[in-house]
Design a protein around this motif. Structure first.
Motif, PDB file in Angstrom:
ATOM      1  N   HIS A  30     -10.958   2.823   4.628  1.00 60.40           N
ATOM      2  CA  HIS A  30     -11.385   3.162   3.279  1.00 60.40           C
ATOM      3  C   HIS A  30     -12.649   2.401   2.883  1.00 60.40           C
ATOM      4  O   HIS A  30     -12.779   1.210   3.188  1.00 60.40           O
ATOM      5  CB  HIS A  30     -10.286   2.831   2.270  1.00 60.40           C
ATOM      6  N   THR A  31     -13.533   3.080   2.168  1.00 56.51           N
ATOM      7  CA  THR A  31     -14.725   2.448   1.602  1.00 56.51           C
ATOM      8  C   THR A  31     -14.665   2.571   0.071  1.00 56.51           C
ATOM      9  O   THR A  31     -13.755   3.225  -0.463  1.00 56.51           O
ATOM     10  CB  THR A  31     -15.998   3.107   2.158  1.00 56.51           C
ATOM     11  N   PRO A  32     -15.588   1.946  -0.667  1.00 52.35           N
ATOM     12  CA  PRO A  32     -15.502   1.939  -2.130  1.00 52.35           C
ATOM     13  C   PRO A  32     -15.296   3.326  -2.742  1.00 52.35           C
ATOM     14  O   PRO A  32     -15.960   4.292  -2.373  1.00 52.35           O
ATOM     15  CB  PRO A  32     -16.844   1.334  -2.553  1.00 52.35           C
ATOM     16  N   GLY A  33     -14.330   3.401  -3.649  1.00 52.61           N
ATOM     17  CA  GLY A  33     -14.004   4.658  -4.312  1.00 52.61           C
ATOM     18  C   GLY A  33     -12.894   5.437  -3.651  1.00 52.61           C
ATOM     19  O   GLY A  33     -12.288   6.315  -4.280  1.00 52.61           O
ATOM     20  N   ASP A  34     -12.599   5.168  -2.373  1.00 53.24           N
ATOM     21  CA  ASP A  34     -11.500   5.840  -1.683  1.00 53.24           C
ATOM     22  C   ASP A  34     -10.157   5.380  -2.241  1.00 53.24           C
ATOM     23  O   ASP A  34     -10.016   4.240  -2.708  1.00 53.24           O
ATOM     24  CB  ASP A  34     -11.533   5.537  -0.184  1.00 53.24           C
ATOM     25  N   LYS A  35      -9.162   6.250  -2.139  1.00 57.03           N
ATOM     26  CA  LYS A  35      -7.800   5.894  -2.531  1.00 57.03           C
ATOM     27  C   LYS A  35      -6.979   5.550  -1.289  1.00 57.03           C
ATOM     28  O   LYS A  35      -7.116   6.191  -0.252  1.00 57.03           O
ATOM     29  CB  LYS A  35      -7.127   7.063  -3.258  1.00 57.03           C
ATOM     30  N   THR A  36      -6.129   4.542  -1.418  1.00 61.70           N
ATOM     31  CA  THR A  36      -5.231   4.199  -0.325  1.00 61.70           C
ATOM     32  C   THR A  36      -4.089   5.214  -0.268  1.00 61.70           C
ATOM     33  O   THR A  36      -3.904   6.022  -1.181  1.00 61.70           O
ATOM     34  CB  THR A  36      -4.643   2.793  -0.513  1.00 61.70           C
ATOM     35  N   ILE A  37      -3.305   5.162   0.793  1.00 59.50           N
ATOM     36  CA  ILE A  37      -2.138   6.032   0.923  1.00 59.50           C
ATOM     37  C   ILE A  37      -1.142   5.711  -0.191  1.00 59.50           C
ATOM     38  O   ILE A  37      -1.030   4.565  -0.630  1.00 59.50           O
ATOM     39  CB  ILE A  37      -1.480   5.853   2.307  1.00 59.50           C
ATOM     40  N   TYR A  38      -0.417   6.745  -0.658  1.00 60.27           N
ATOM     41  CA  TYR A  38       0.575   6.492  -1.702  1.00 60.27           C
ATOM     42  C   TYR A  38       1.788   7.411  -1.610  1.00 60.27           C
ATOM     43  O   TYR A  38       2.731   7.271  -2.375  1.00 60.27           O
ATOM     44  CB  TYR A  38      -0.066   6.628  -3.084  1.00 60.27           C
ATOM     45  N   MET A  39       1.791   8.365  -0.667  1.00 64.45           N
ATOM     46  CA  MET A  39       2.932   9.269  -0.516  1.00 64.45           C
ATOM     47  C   MET A  39       3.824   8.768   0.609  1.00 64.45           C
ATOM     48  O   MET A  39       3.346   8.494   1.710  1.00 64.45           O
ATOM     49  CB  MET A  39       2.448  10.696  -0.237  1.00 64.45           C
ATOM     50  N   ASN A  40       5.097   8.652   0.338  1.00 63.94           N
ATOM     51  CA  ASN A  40       6.002   7.910   1.198  1.00 63.94           C
ATOM     52  C   ASN A  40       7.162   8.768   1.686  1.00 63.94           C
ATOM     53  O   ASN A  40       7.543   9.746   1.057  1.00 63.94           O
ATOM     54  CB  ASN A  40       6.549   6.713   0.400  1.00 63.94           C
ATOM     55  N   ASP A  41       7.708   8.413   2.850  1.00 66.63           N
ATOM     56  CA  ASP A  41       8.943   8.993   3.357  1.00 66.63           C
ATOM     57  C   ASP A  41      10.089   8.104   2.861  1.00 66.63           C
ATOM     58  O   ASP A  41      10.166   6.926   3.224  1.00 66.63           O
ATOM     59  CB  ASP A  41       8.917   9.033   4.888  1.00 66.63           C
ATOM     60  N   LEU A  42      10.975   8.658   2.026  1.00 63.81           N
ATOM     61  CA  LEU A  42      12.008   7.845   1.392  1.00 63.81           C
ATOM     62  C   LEU A  42      12.969   7.218   2.395  1.00 63.81           C
ATOM     63  O   LEU A  42      13.465   6.114   2.187  1.00 63.81           O
ATOM     64  CB  LEU A  42      12.789   8.689   0.381  1.00 63.81           C
ATOM     65  N   GLU A  43      13.264   7.928   3.483  1.00 64.42           N
ATOM     66  CA  GLU A  43      14.214   7.402   4.466  1.00 64.42           C
ATOM     67  C   GLU A  43      13.577   6.358   5.373  1.00 64.42           C
ATOM     68  O   GLU A  43      14.262   5.467   5.880  1.00 64.42           O
ATOM     69  CB  GLU A  43      14.787   8.539   5.309  1.00 64.42           C
ATOM     70  N   HIS A  44      12.262   6.468   5.592  1.00 65.28           N
ATOM     71  CA  HIS A  44      11.561   5.536   6.479  1.00 65.28           C
ATOM     72  C   HIS A  44      10.251   5.086   5.822  1.00 65.28           C
ATOM     73  O   HIS A  44       9.168   5.548   6.205  1.00 65.28           O
ATOM     74  CB  HIS A  44      11.276   6.186   7.838  1.00 65.28           C
TER      75      HIS A  44
END
Length: 257
Positions: A60-74
């Motif tokens: 990621h570079t400035p302005g990018d969003k990090t990951i935020y969608m998750n697998d609930l079981e893992h």
């Protein structure tokens, strides 16, 4: 010749057990690399949803969003490495570290170096950036495991990743690989650079450091969860490998905010 940027920090992150959480937006003057080693998540990339698994590298570079969608079981776990940003994106946004044993060793190496009393940040920056540059530019790069036994050894590495907290011995591992014990021992060391014993111990120590820094579990509980089973032995091994006791490590590296 590549320009090695200043290394700002390295830290561990485990996603909360919720489907979506708030992403971080990378600030000006900074770039971050998320190196995933466990669990699963999802990442919006080029108008599609990319599955993020062990070995995925997100840059990621400035302005990018990090990951935020998750697998609930893992829920996914990753190491986050931040560098100073110098207005050039040298790396692809998404790549993959194919060899899990090398990835595991890399994570262990950088955490051990970063958490020393006086880490050499310049040396560490060169090592981290160089390794990530290699993996990002050559995502299909692998160890030269051309022999057919490489499949069996990778199966063992996956087994260790799932069961390192349990009582594992070389007989168990040779059965997983379907290779005789003497032959398995030599092949495993050839392919990974470590004996099965030291490979398992390194994984358990890594888990212990993560638990010490990210939870309030007692040393006894961490001993059991990381697979050592005996508190006295765990404390001796931990201090021998890290130069500090488990409690000293916790005091130094727990977030005190």
């Amino acid at each position: 010749m590549i320009n090695i940027p200043e290394l700002l920090y390295i830290w561990y992150y485990k996603a909360p057990k919720i489907k979506n959480h708030t992403p971080r937006i990378i600030p000006e003057g900074q770039q971050e690399v998320e190196i995933f080693f466990s669990g699963k998540g999802f990442f919006e990339y080029e108008d599609s949803l990319l599955e993020v698994v062990s070995g995925t590298i997100l840059w990621h570079t400035p302005g990018d969003k990090t990951i935020y969608m998750n697998d609930l079981e893992h829920p996914y776990e990753c190491i986050v490495v931040a560098f100073k940003y110098e207005n050039i994106r040298n790396m692809p946004r998404v790549s993959h570290w194919t060899d899990k044993s090398l990835l595991q060793q890399f994570i262990s190496d950088i955490l051990n170096e970063y958490h020393k009393d006086c880490p050499d940040m310049t040396k560490l920056a060169c090592y981290v950036y160089g390794q990530l540059y290699w993996q990002s530019k050559a995502p299909d790069n692998k160890m030269p495991l051309h022999e057919k036994r490489s499949i069996e050894i990778q199966r063992v590495i996956n087994f260790i990743e799932k069961h390192f907290a349990q009582n594992i011995n070389i007989d168990n591992l040779s059965q997983v690989a379907d290779i005789s014990v003497p032959h398995f021992h030599s092949l495993f060391k050839k392919f990974t650079g470590n004996t099965p014993y030291h490979f398992i111990q390194a994984r358990r120590l890594q888990e212990a450091k993560i638990l010490l820094a990210s939870t309030r579990l007692s040393v006894k509980e961490i001993t059991l969860k990381s697979g050592f089973h005996d508190v006295g032995n765990f404390c001796r091994v931990f201090k021998h490998n890290n130069g500090v006791t488990a409690q000293e490590y916790r005091l130094r590296y727990t977030d005190k905010r």
